[in-house]
Design an enzyme around this catalytic site. Structure first.
Site, PDB file in Angstrom:
ATOM      1  N   GLY A 244       2.880   1.505  -3.007  1.00 19.36           N
ATOM      2  CA  GLY A 244       2.082   1.567  -4.160  1.00 19.36           C
ATOM      3  C   GLY A 244       1.602   3.072  -4.347  1.00 19.36           C
ATOM      4  O   GLY A 244       1.842   3.539  -5.394  1.00 19.36           O
ATOM      5  N   LYS A 245       1.493   3.455  -3.223  1.00 16.78           N
ATOM      6  CA  LYS A 245       0.859   4.944  -3.413  1.00 16.78           C
ATOM      7  C   LYS A 245       2.005   6.084  -3.477  1.00 16.78           C
ATOM      8  O   LYS A 245       1.895   6.768  -4.078  1.00 16.78           O
ATOM      9  CB  LYS A 245       0.105   5.315  -1.989  1.00 16.78           C
ATOM     10  CG  LYS A 245      -1.209   4.548  -1.725  1.00 16.78           C
ATOM     11  CD  LYS A 245      -2.259   5.177  -2.747  1.00 16.78           C
ATOM     12  CE  LYS A 245      -3.484   4.594  -2.241  1.00 16.78           C
ATOM     13  NZ  LYS A 245      -4.726   5.490  -2.846  1.00 16.78           N
TER      14      LYS A 245
ATOM     15  N   PRO B 222       2.633   2.629  12.806  1.00 16.85           N
ATOM     16  CA  PRO B 222       3.312   3.830  13.143  1.00 16.85           C
ATOM     17  C   PRO B 222       2.951   4.412  14.670  1.00 16.85           C
ATOM     18  O   PRO B 222       1.914   4.359  14.932  1.00 16.85           O
ATOM     19  CB  PRO B 222       2.645   5.039  12.154  1.00 16.85           C
ATOM     20  CG  PRO B 222       2.161   4.116  11.465  1.00 16.85           C
ATOM     21  CD  PRO B 222       1.670   3.074  11.833  1.00 16.85           C
TER      22      PRO B 222
ATOM     23  N   VAL C 272     -11.313   3.330  14.335  1.00 20.62           N
ATOM     24  CA  VAL C 272     -12.545   3.807  14.920  1.00 20.62           C
ATOM     25  C   VAL C 272     -13.844   2.731  14.667  1.00 20.62           C
ATOM     26  O   VAL C 272     -14.519   2.744  15.561  1.00 20.62           O
ATOM     27  CB  VAL C 272     -12.915   5.175  13.875  1.00 20.62           C
ATOM     28  CG1 VAL C 272     -14.115   6.067  14.578  1.00 20.62           C
ATOM     29  CG2 VAL C 272     -11.880   6.207  14.304  1.00 20.62           C
ATOM     30  N   SER C 273     -13.929   2.389  13.425  1.00 22.07           N
ATOM     31  CA  SER C 273     -14.852   1.192  13.337  1.00 22.07           C
ATOM     32  C   SER C 273     -14.925   0.177  14.223  1.00 22.07           C
ATOM     33  O   SER C 273     -15.880  -0.344  14.699  1.00 22.07           O
ATOM     34  CB  SER C 273     -14.963   0.916  11.909  1.00 22.07           C
ATOM     35  OG  SER C 273     -13.904   0.559  11.455  1.00 22.07           O
ATOM     36  N   ASN C 274     -13.760  -0.404  14.447  1.00 23.62           N
ATOM     37  CA  ASN C 274     -13.575  -1.483  15.397  1.00 23.62           C
ATOM     38  C   ASN C 274     -13.988  -0.965  16.671  1.00 23.62           C
ATOM     39  O   ASN C 274     -14.745  -1.978  17.260  1.00 23.62           O
ATOM     40  CB  ASN C 274     -11.951  -1.743  15.595  1.00 23.62           C
ATOM     41  CG  ASN C 274     -11.425  -2.910  14.737  1.00 23.62           C
ATOM     42  OD1 ASN C 274     -12.085  -3.400  14.129  1.00 23.62           O
ATOM     43  ND2 ASN C 274     -10.274  -3.472  15.068  1.00 23.62           N
TER      44      ASN C 274
ATOM     45  N   TYR D  35       0.807  -1.103   0.054  1.00 21.13           N
ATOM     46  CA  TYR D  35      -0.142   0.029   0.018  1.00 21.13           C
ATOM     47  C   TYR D  35       0.917   1.262   0.078  1.00 21.13           C
ATOM     48  O   TYR D  35       0.883   2.082  -0.683  1.00 21.13           O
ATOM     49  CB  TYR D  35      -1.010  -0.129   1.447  1.00 21.13           C
ATOM     50  CG  TYR D  35      -1.643   1.047   1.203  1.00 21.13           C
ATOM     51  CD1 TYR D  35      -2.982   1.036   0.703  1.00 21.13           C
ATOM     52  CD2 TYR D  35      -1.839   2.020   2.192  1.00 21.13           C
ATOM     53  CE1 TYR D  35      -3.901   2.296   0.665  1.00 21.13           C
ATOM     54  CE2 TYR D  35      -2.630   3.023   2.569  1.00 21.13           C
ATOM     55  CZ  TYR D  35      -3.558   3.280   1.490  1.00 21.13           C
ATOM     56  OH  TYR D  35      -4.592   4.173   1.473  1.00 21.13           O
TER      57      TYR D  35
ATOM     58  N   ARG E 118     -10.127  -1.031  10.646  1.00 24.37           N
ATOM     59  CA  ARG E 118      -9.782   0.457  11.078  1.00 24.37           C
ATOM     60  C   ARG E 118     -10.074   0.790  12.523  1.00 24.37           C
ATOM     61  O   ARG E 118     -11.171   0.329  13.109  1.00 24.37           O
ATOM     62  CB  ARG E 118     -10.236   1.306   9.910  1.00 24.37           C
ATOM     63  CG  ARG E 118      -9.856   1.143   8.752  1.00 24.37           C
ATOM     64  CD  ARG E 118     -10.166   2.315   7.844  1.00 24.37           C
ATOM     65  NE  ARG E 118     -10.857   1.741   6.465  1.00 24.37           N
ATOM     66  CZ  ARG E 118     -10.938   2.623   5.447  1.00 24.37           C
ATOM     67  NH1 ARG E 118     -10.613   3.629   5.434  1.00 24.37           N
ATOM     68  NH2 ARG E 118     -11.765   2.046   4.471  1.00 24.37           N
TER      69      ARG E 118
HETATM   70  N1  NAD Z   1     -10.359   6.233   4.746  1.00 25.63           N
HETATM   71  C1  NAD Z   1      -8.960   6.726   4.952  1.00 25.63           C
HETATM   72  O1  NAD Z   1      -8.855   7.165   6.154  1.00 25.63           O
HETATM   73  C2  NAD Z   1      -8.121   6.851   3.658  1.00 25.63           C
HETATM   74  C3  NAD Z   1      -6.892   7.181   4.095  1.00 25.63           C
HETATM   75  C4  NAD Z   1      -5.730   7.803   3.163  1.00 25.63           C
HETATM   76  C5  NAD Z   1      -6.099   7.421   2.082  1.00 25.63           C
HETATM   77  N2  NAD Z   1      -7.270   6.854   1.436  1.00 25.63           N
HETATM   78  C6  NAD Z   1      -7.370   6.663   0.012  1.00 25.63           C
HETATM   79  O2  NAD Z   1      -8.928   7.066  -0.206  1.00 25.63           O
HETATM   80  C7  NAD Z   1      -9.495   6.256  -1.284  1.00 25.63           C
HETATM   81  C8  NAD Z   1     -10.696   5.500  -0.564  1.00 25.63           C
HETATM   82  O3  NAD Z   1     -10.313   5.087   0.518  1.00 25.63           O
HETATM   83  P1  NAD Z   1     -11.697   4.571   1.257  1.00 25.63           P
HETATM   84  O4  NAD Z   1     -11.601   4.536   2.776  1.00 25.63           O
HETATM   85  O5  NAD Z   1     -13.220   4.964   0.677  1.00 25.63           O
HETATM   86  O6  NAD Z   1     -11.670   2.905   1.034  1.00 25.63           O
HETATM   87  P2  NAD Z   1     -12.615   1.607   0.564  1.00 25.63           P
HETATM   88  O7  NAD Z   1     -11.968   0.453   0.424  1.00 25.63           O
HETATM   89  O8  NAD Z   1     -14.004   1.816   1.090  1.00 25.63           O
HETATM   90  O9  NAD Z   1     -12.896   2.079  -1.065  1.00 25.63           O
HETATM   91  C9  NAD Z   1     -11.961   1.826  -1.988  1.00 25.63           C
HETATM   92  C10 NAD Z   1     -12.836   1.464  -3.167  1.00 25.63           C
HETATM   93  O10 NAD Z   1     -12.258   1.063  -4.447  1.00 25.63           O
HETATM   94  C11 NAD Z   1     -12.592  -0.023  -4.973  1.00 25.63           C
HETATM   95  N3  NAD Z   1     -11.544  -0.630  -5.712  1.00 25.63           N
HETATM   96  C12 NAD Z   1     -10.504  -1.529  -5.339  1.00 25.63           C
HETATM   97  N4  NAD Z   1      -9.880  -1.939  -6.128  1.00 25.63           N
HETATM   98  C13 NAD Z   1     -10.265  -1.542  -7.397  1.00 25.63           C
HETATM   99  C14 NAD Z   1      -9.890  -1.774  -8.687  1.00 25.63           C
HETATM  100  N5  NAD Z   1      -8.958  -2.573  -9.218  1.00 25.63           N
HETATM  101  N6  NAD Z   1     -10.850  -1.061  -9.693  1.00 25.63           N
HETATM  102  C15 NAD Z   1     -11.931  -0.476  -9.363  1.00 25.63           C
HETATM  103  N7  NAD Z   1     -12.270  -0.325  -8.149  1.00 25.63           N
HETATM  104  C16 NAD Z   1     -11.626  -0.702  -7.283  1.00 25.63           C
HETATM  105  C17 NAD Z   1     -13.470  -0.893  -4.138  1.00 25.63           C
HETATM  106  O11 NAD Z   1     -14.207  -1.886  -4.520  1.00 25.63           O
HETATM  107  C18 NAD Z   1     -13.954   0.201  -3.079  1.00 25.63           C
HETATM  108  O12 NAD Z   1     -14.875   0.606  -3.464  1.00 25.63           O
HETATM  109  C19 NAD Z   1      -8.351   4.863  -1.306  1.00 25.63           C
HETATM  110  O13 NAD Z   1      -7.575   5.429  -2.703  1.00 25.63           O
HETATM  111  C20 NAD Z   1      -7.492   5.381  -0.053  1.00 25.63           C
HETATM  112  O14 NAD Z   1      -6.068   4.472  -0.251  1.00 25.63           O
HETATM  113  C21 NAD Z   1      -8.260   6.685   2.698  1.00 25.63           C
END
Ligand code: NAD
Length: 318
Positions: A153-154, A279, A193-195, A150, A191
Site C-alpha cells: 500500500g505504501k 525483517p 518499544v511500547s511492548n 501495508y 510495537r
Molecule cells: N511510527 C513509526 O515508527 C512509523 C514508521 C514508518 C511510517 N510511519 C507512518 O507514519 C504515519 C503515522 O504513524 P503513527 O505511528 O502515528 O500511527 P498511528 O496509528 O498512531 O496514527 C495513524 C493515524 O491515522 C488515522 N487514520 C487511519 N486511517 C484513517 C483514515 N482512513 N482516515 C483518516 N485517518 C485515518 C488513525 O486514526 C491515526 O490517528 C503512518 O502513515 C505510518 O505509516 C510511522
C-alpha cells in the site's frame, strides 16, 4: 523554518495519531494554523485534547478514503495505521487508506497547488538484502504476505506521488520513516518499544521474538518531526524519497535489557516464535537527509527511552 509555516494553514491527516499529534503541536509552535483530520481508527482524542484550546487548531472527523474539500496551503499525509496489530486487523482498509487516501489527498493538493508530504515507511524496503538501506534500494517485499497490505500500500502510494509529480507537476515530498518511538504510542499495539516498556513497568515477562538477535534502529519522535518539518520547507526540486531515522542499531535483546535496567524491573526475558516476514535487520542510510535537510538525530536511545518510560508510567496509572 519558523517563517515558512507562520500564518500558513496546514492539513495533517492522521493528526490524532502518535506522530500526527506531535506534528500538529510543533506546527502550532511554528505559527501555523492546523487542520487535523482523523477518523480515530488508531488515533485518540486524548492525543490532541490539549490543543483544543488553541484558536489556531481545528480537528475534523473524516475518513480520507472519501474525498475532502478544504482550503489549505500544505498537506502532511500521515493517516494510516502503523503497527502490524492494527494494519493487519483490517488489511483491505489498510490498502484503501494507503492508496485511495493518497489519491484523494493528491487530488486535493493538485486543486490547491499545495505541496504535499507523504509519511512513507522503511517497510517499502521489506526484508532488505542491502544494509544499511539507501533510498536507491528497491526493496525485497513479499507481495502476498500478511504485511503486504501495508508495505505494498505504501509502495503504491509512493508510485502515485511520483506520477502526480511527473504528470501534474505537483510539489511532492516523500519521507521514508524508520522505527520511531516516544510518548503517545499505544500501550498494546505490538510495537516493540511500547511492548517492552509496558511489560517492564508491570513486571511481566518481556517477550522477545526468536533469539532476539534481529536488529532495529529507533528514532525519537522529536527528531522525526524535526525531519518532517525540514523536508516540507525544502525547494520544489527536493522530492525525496528521503530516509528519516536513527542509524544506531540495537538487537532486540539489547533493547529489552536497557529497558529492564532503566525501569528497575523484575521482568524476565522469554522467547517467542518469529512472526512471518519479520525483517532481520533495518538501518537507515541518512546521507541524503544530512546533505539536503542538514538533519541528523540528536536524541539517543537511552534519553528517548527515559522520556517514553516516564510517559507510560503516567499513562498506565490512569
Ligand atoms: N511510527 C513509526 O515508527 C512509523 C514508521 C514508518 C511510517 N510511519 C507512518 O507514519 C504515519 C503515522 O504513524 P503513527 O505511528 O502515528 O500511527 P498511528 O496509528 O498512531 O496514527 C495513524 C493515524 O491515522 C488515522 N487514520 C487511519 N486511517 C484513517 C483514515 N482512513 N482516515 C483518516 N485517518 C485515518 C488513525 O486514526 C491515526 O490517528 C503512518 O502513515 C505510518 O505509516 C510511522
Amino acid at each position: 523554518m519558523k517563517n515558512w509555516f507562520a500564518g500558513k494553514r496546514i492539513l495533517v491527516t492522521g493528526g490524532a495519531g502518535f506522530l500526527g499529534s506531535h506534528l500538529c503541536e510543533k506546527l502550532l509552535e511554528s505559527g501555523a494554523e492546523v487542520l487535523c483530520v482523523d477518523n480515530y481508527f488508531t488515533g485518540r482524542r486524548s492525543n490532541i485534547e490539549h490543543l483544543f484550546k488553541n484558536p489556531h487548531f481545528e480537528a475534523m472527523r473524516h475518513d480520507i478514503t472519501f474525498p475532502l474539500y478544504v482550503e489549505v496551503d500544505a498537506i502532511f499525509n500521515f493517516a494510516c495505521p502503523a503497527s502490524p496489530v492494527h494494519y493487519q486487523h483490517d488489511p483491505v482498509a489498510t490498502t484503501k487508506v494507503s492508496v485511495i487516501g493518497a489519491i484523494n489527498m493528491l487530488g486535493l493538493a493538485k486543486r490547491l497547488n499545495a505541496p504535499i508530504l507523504q509519511a512513507s515507511t522503511s517497510e517499502v524496503y521489506g526484508d532488505p538484502s542491502v544494509h544499511p538501506q539507501p533510498e536507491e534500494y528497491w526493496g525485497n517485499v513479499n507481495p502476498i504476505g500478511p504485511r503486504a497490505c501495508y508495505d505494498e500500500g505504501k509502495r503504491c502510494a509512493e508510485t502515485l506521488f511520483f506520477d502526480y509529480h511527473r504528470q501534474h507537476d505537483l510539489k511532492i515530498k516523500v519521507m521514508r520513516i524508520f522505527n520511531t518511538y516516544g510518548p503517545r504510542m499505544m500501550a498494546n499495539d505490538g510495537r516493540v518499544v511500547s511492548n517492552f516498556i509496558v511489560q517492564a513497568i508491570e513486571n511481566q515477562p518481556i517477550t522477545v521474538f526468536g533469539e532476539g538477535q534481529q536488529t532495529r534502529s529507533f528514532c525519537f519522535v522529536d527528531d522525526l518531526i524535526d525531519g518532517a518539518l525540514r523536508l516540507m520547507t525544502t525547494p520544489d526540486d527536493v522530492t525525496g524519497p528521503i530516509n528519516i531515522g536513527n542509524p544506531n542499531e540495537f538487537t532486540m535483546m539489547q533493547l529489552a535489557q536497557t529497558i529492564i535496567r532503566i525501569t528497575g524491573s523484575k521482568s524476565k526475558i522469554v522467547h517467542m516464535p518469529l512472526p512471518q516476514d519479520d525483517p532481520r535487520q533495518r538501518q537507515p542510510d541518512i546521507e541524503k537527509a544530512t546533505a539536503l535537510l542538514k538533519w541528523s538525530p540528536t536524541i539517543q536511545l537511552e534519553e528517548g527511552l527515559k522520556r517514553t518510560i516516564q510517559y507510560f508510567e503516567g499513562a498506565l496509572k490512569k
